[in-house]
Design a protein around this motif. Structure first.
Motif: not given
Length: 286
Positions: A15, A27, A30-31, A39, A216, A218, A258
């Motif tokens: 990540g 972050w 969202t992820n 992630i 993604t 994010g 994503d």
């Protein structure tokens, strides 16, 4: 024309690497990361059926690397290109063209496979032409130290050795309305040199295959740039120009990486460009 989402597999990436200087406390909303800070990532490809051509955009990691190599990427799920093609009534030998947005291993690794004797490599799509562009090919085959681990020669050189390699002829400017494959292409340089972003006119909409320009949902805020980008300060204006146009012209953003959002739209807000809606391909087109 008809389009088909093709699932080449799922894996995980760090990540922190995926969001660069953005703090995890932001972050992770969202992820969300697992206990290893990894992630969820998809390798979602796109198949274009147009007349007698079947054009596959990107091919995922493939399966020829070592267990040690794949151990870094925590593959999950049971998706594969072969299963996904078969679900739509196709076989890899039906593919006439493979278009590679760029030559990082997670985008082109599935283009090349071991031969039957396991002594060397061969194209995984024996009847296809492989498409890159001259500038990116030069960049990938003479890699800088930063990207060397992403440009694996076994994924790349067999395309040329087989005689199946072709180059998109780039015109002046960063965007060309048409290409040899019938769709528009945006050339961007922030992530890697001369990455190609396909723009496909489909059922009255512009569907954009996002590759690594927008990994993604994010990553929509402008400063949310991957640590993997070679020129992050160039990614910023590239993202801003693209996302502004995407909001104004109501582009559909087809997300390659994503794992949980297939297609996005974006909108202008007081805080800048932000997520508008998420869709599945079937919701929009079936």
């Amino acid at each position: 024309m008809k389009l088909y989402p093709i699932q080449a597999g799922h894996f995980k990436l760090d990540g922190g690497g995926m969001f660069g200087v953005v703090p995890k406390s932001i972050w992770n909303r969202t992820n969300p990361a697992d206990s290893n800070n990894m992630i969820d990532i998809a390798a979602r490809c796109l198949l274009i059926e147009e007349g007698n051509r079947l054009i596959l955009i990107d091919t995922g990691m493939g399966d020829k690397q070592s267990d040690k190599f794949f151990g870094y990427y925590y593959r999950w799920g049971d998706h594969s290109i072969d299963k996904s093609l078969a679900a739509h009534g196709f076989h890899r030998d039906d593919i006439t063209d493979v278009f590679m947005t760029h030559l990082h291993f997670d985008h082109c690794g599935g283009s090349i496979q071991w031969n039957k004797e396991h002594t060397g490599y061969e194209p995984a799509f024996k009847n296809a032409r492989f498409w890159s562009n001259k500038d990116h090919w030069e960049w990938a085959t003479k890699p800088n130290a930063r990207e060397k681990a992403s440009f694996l020669k076994e994924n790349i050189l067999p395309m040329e050795e087989s005689g199946q390699l072709n180059f998109i002829e780039r015109t002046n400017g960063s965007f060309q309305n048409t290409s040899e494959l019938g769709f528009g292409i945006l050339f961007v340089d922030g992530h890697t040199d001369k990455q190609m972003i396909p723009h496909i006119n489909y059922k009255g909409k512009t569907l954009v295959f996002m590759a690594d320009l927008l990994p993604t949902a994010g990553h929509i805020p402008l400063p949310y740039v991957m640590g993997f980008d070679t020129r992050p300060l160039l990614t910023l204006p590239e993202k801003e120009a693209f996302l502004t146009k995407a909001a104004e012209e109501e582009f559909l953003l087809f997300m390659e990486h994503d794992a949980h959002n297939e297609i996005l739209t974006v909108q202008k807000t007081e805080k800048g460009i932000r997520l508008d809606q998420t869709h599945t391909f079937n919701e929009l087109f079936n």
